[in-house]
Scaffold this motif. Structure first.
Motif, PDB file in Angstrom:
ATOM      1  N   ILE A   1      40.992 -51.931 -64.408  1.00  0.00           N
ATOM      2  CA  ILE A   1      40.549 -50.625 -63.878  1.00  0.00           C
ATOM      3  C   ILE A   1      40.905 -50.514 -62.393  1.00  0.00           C
ATOM      4  N   SER A   2      40.586 -51.584 -61.658  1.00  0.00           N
ATOM      5  CA  SER A   2      40.832 -51.557 -60.223  1.00  0.00           C
ATOM      6  C   SER A   2      42.319 -51.408 -59.919  1.00  0.00           C
ATOM      7  N   ALA A   3      43.150 -52.188 -60.619  1.00  0.00           N
ATOM      8  CA  ALA A   3      44.601 -52.125 -60.368  1.00  0.00           C
ATOM      9  C   ALA A   3      45.142 -50.738 -60.713  1.00  0.00           C
ATOM     10  N   GLU A   4      44.659 -50.179 -61.820  1.00  0.00           N
ATOM     11  CA  GLU A   4      45.164 -48.869 -62.259  1.00  0.00           C
ATOM     12  C   GLU A   4      44.790 -47.771 -61.249  1.00  0.00           C
ATOM     13  N   ILE A   5      43.516 -47.747 -60.860  1.00  0.00           N
ATOM     14  CA  ILE A   5      43.069 -46.686 -59.944  1.00  0.00           C
ATOM     15  C   ILE A   5      43.668 -46.899 -58.549  1.00  0.00           C
ATOM     16  N   ALA A   6      43.777 -48.171 -58.129  1.00  0.00           N
ATOM     17  CA  ALA A   6      44.380 -48.441 -56.812  1.00  0.00           C
ATOM     18  C   ALA A   6      45.842 -48.000 -56.796  1.00  0.00           C
ATOM     19  N   THR A   7      46.557 -48.248 -57.896  1.00  0.00           N
ATOM     20  CA  THR A   7      47.958 -47.816 -57.965  1.00  0.00           C
ATOM     21  C   THR A   7      48.031 -46.289 -57.912  1.00  0.00           C
ATOM     22  N   MET A   8      47.097 -45.636 -58.614  1.00  0.00           N
ATOM     23  CA  MET A   8      47.053 -44.171 -58.555  1.00  0.00           C
ATOM     24  C   MET A   8      46.784 -43.697 -57.126  1.00  0.00           C
ATOM     25  N   ARG A   9      45.959 -44.443 -56.412  1.00  0.00           N
ATOM     26  CA  ARG A   9      45.652 -44.076 -55.020  1.00  0.00           C
ATOM     27  C   ARG A   9      46.902 -44.196 -54.159  1.00  0.00           C
ATOM     28  N   VAL A  10      47.604 -45.341 -54.233  1.00  0.00           N
ATOM     29  CA  VAL A  10      48.734 -45.545 -53.311  1.00  0.00           C
ATOM     30  C   VAL A  10      49.953 -44.709 -53.711  1.00  0.00           C
TER      31      VAL A  10
END
Lengths: 253, 262
Positions: B119-128
């Motif tokens: 979840i963290s990797a997916e949302i962080a990638t969406m953020r960057v």
């Protein structure tokens, strides 16, 4: 003069670094306004302030004479009246091309049966056909991603189209194709366009008016055709890409 | 000389302020989450897809872990119990240990490793990659679209996963107990059923719901607040797993000591 967007005395700082300094600029309706400037001059921050992604410290933004803040953006559904092409396209990885293009349309209650037809129509406008409808962003080239993102941006027939560095990361031919495409869709949609870029070829091709930002403020605004004769040493240095001149680059930034 | 006197207090002060800032930021994020949870719309399609990703896809990992945990618990209890001539307690201890503690904790920790990180990797990638900004420009509240379905899915999924983990864990103990330690099958099952009460299972399920919330919430929080490109994605993933794991163990102690000791 009919201004769709008015920005008055906008300021924004991050910590002790001031990015926008009392910036004021007006955007004419149905014109293509390009904002140029070097890295770190506040172009992206200005765009994010207009879009409501960043709250400015001071100043006002007016859209159709109505002040834009968190509440009025929600009340007037400001975001349904704009389209945005992000620098890296920002397509949703987990959705296919059709779902990406129609993502914003579903929000305004369009019937599901019509979504495919709308997606095909928007794809046609950006020079793609229905064969890409079921592909995912990772299966598209950089140029195709930009086109799909442009199709998504125009899907809701916006009043204002924002372009963030539309040609960055593209080869010169694809960049030129995207510039042509931007001109075509602006004309077809009949929208006002605001583009931030440091690509002067792109700026010359798509702009009716150009403004230059330096140290968080607008230092020159004029017609695109006048940019080579601006009489402004900052503009001259920037558009000719000279290292010598009044613009000092802080290499530590 | 005077400068050096202040080094340690300054470091302590900075750490304290950083911790306060983090707690404040998490509290604000939680407040936004609650507001989005109680106001429409709820993205049902997204919720269902997260139920499959978080719940169904975690079954093999949690099932295997529970099976081996039950087996090794039976072996250890047998060794320990034989020192007091109390080998017969194996079935009972395995059943209670799995349902009250190990089922929810092991499932929670496995989910922290598998789901919180993803979840963290997916949302962080969406953020960057500005996908979260794109959601805003398409009139979509990222908190409603990304965070609420994931947290709800984890809170619903983990208790169900824990019921399955309880059954598989007890089966692991049963297999080791009957095939390796020489227990009679019927008596092992009878001892297990005699000792388990509804409240043992319920306490595990309530813990599971809390752990599910922690796992998804920490994953979403660290992903959402990610900055700094690819390095930031990696950092947020690590922070999500570490903070979720610590909070699971800490909340397990608090819940057990305050609510489930009787």
């Amino acid at each position: 003069m009919d201004h769709i967007l008015k920005i008055k005395n906008l300021s924004k700082s991050f910590g002790d670094k001031s990015v926008l300094n009392n910036l004021s600029i007006n955007i004419e309706r149905n014109k293509s306004q390009v904002i140029i400037g070097g890295s770190g001059t506040g172009k992206s921050v200005l765009l994010k302030c207009i879009l409501g992604l960043i709250e400015p410290d001071n100043g006002e933004i007016y859209f159709n004479e109505l002040i834009l803040d968190k509440k009025s953006r929600a009340d007037t559904d400001f975001h349904s009246k704009i389209g945005m092409l992000f620098q890296g396209a920002a397509l949703f990885d987990s959705l296919n091309v059709q779902e990406n293009i129609t993502f914003g349309i579903k929000k305004i209650g369009e019937k599901t049966d019509n979504l495919k037809d709308i997606a095909v129509d928007k794809l046609r406008k950006v020079g793609l056909d229905s064969t890409v409808l079921d592909l995912y962003p990772s299966e598209l080239s950089g140029g195709m991603q930009k086109r799909v993102a442009l199709a998504r941006a125009i899907a809701r027939t916006p009043e204002i189209l924002f372009f963030d560095e539309p040609t960055t990361g593209l080869d010169p031919i694809m960049a030129d194709i995207i510039n042509d495409l931007i001109n075509e869709v602006i004309e077809e949609v009949g929208a006002t366009a605001i583009t931030i870029t440091h690509d002067m070829e792109s700026a010359r091709k798509i702009a009716d008016k150009i403004s230059m930002l330096y140290e968080g403020n607008v230092i020159w605004t004029g017609d695109a055709k006048d940019i080579n004769d601006s009489q402004n040493p900052y503009v001259d240095q920037f558009i000719n890409g000279k290292s010598e001149g009044p613009i000092k680059i802080n290499l530590n930034d | 000389m005077n400068r050096y006197i202040y080094i340690i207090p300054e470091a302590i002060g900075r750490s304290f302020l950083r911790i306060c800032a983090s707690i404040g930021s998490i509290a604000v994020f939680f407040y936004d989450f609650v507001l989005c949870l109680i106001t429409p719309p709820i993205y049902i399609k997204s919720l269902l897809s997260q139920l499959v990703r978080i719940g169904y896809n975690s079954l093999p990992v949690i099932g295997l872990t529970a099976f081996f945990t039950g087996g090794v618990l039976a072996l250890q209890i047998y060794v320990g119990g034989s020192r007091f001539n109390a080998e017969n307690i194996v079935a009972s201890i395995v059943a209670l240990g799995i349902t009250r503690e190990l089922g929810p904790v092991i499932a929670g920790l496995m989910l922290a490793g598998r789901v919180s990180a993803s979840i963290s990797a997916e949302i962080a990638t969406m953020r960057v990659t500005e996908q979260i900004d794109a959601l805003v420009t398409l009139s979509t509240n990222p908190m409603k679209y990304l965070v609420v379905p994931r947290v709800l899915a984890a809170v619903i999924s983990l208790p169900i996963l824990v019921i399955i983990a309880d059954i598989i864990g007890i089966m692991g103990g049963f297999v080791v107990g009957t095939k390796s330690l020489g227990f009679i099958e019927q008596s092992y099952i009878k001892n297990t059923l005699d000792i388990i009460e509804l409240r043992d299972v319920m306490s595990g399920l309530i813990k599971a719901a809390v752990f599910g919330f922690i796992v998804a919430f920490m994953g979403c929080y660290h992903g959402y607040k990610s900055t700094g490109g690819a390095q930031g994605v990696g950092r947020s993933t690590t922070l999500a797993v570490v903070s979720a794991s610590i909070l699971i163990l800490a909340s397990n102690y608090i819940l057990t000591s305050l609510v489930f000791t009787n």
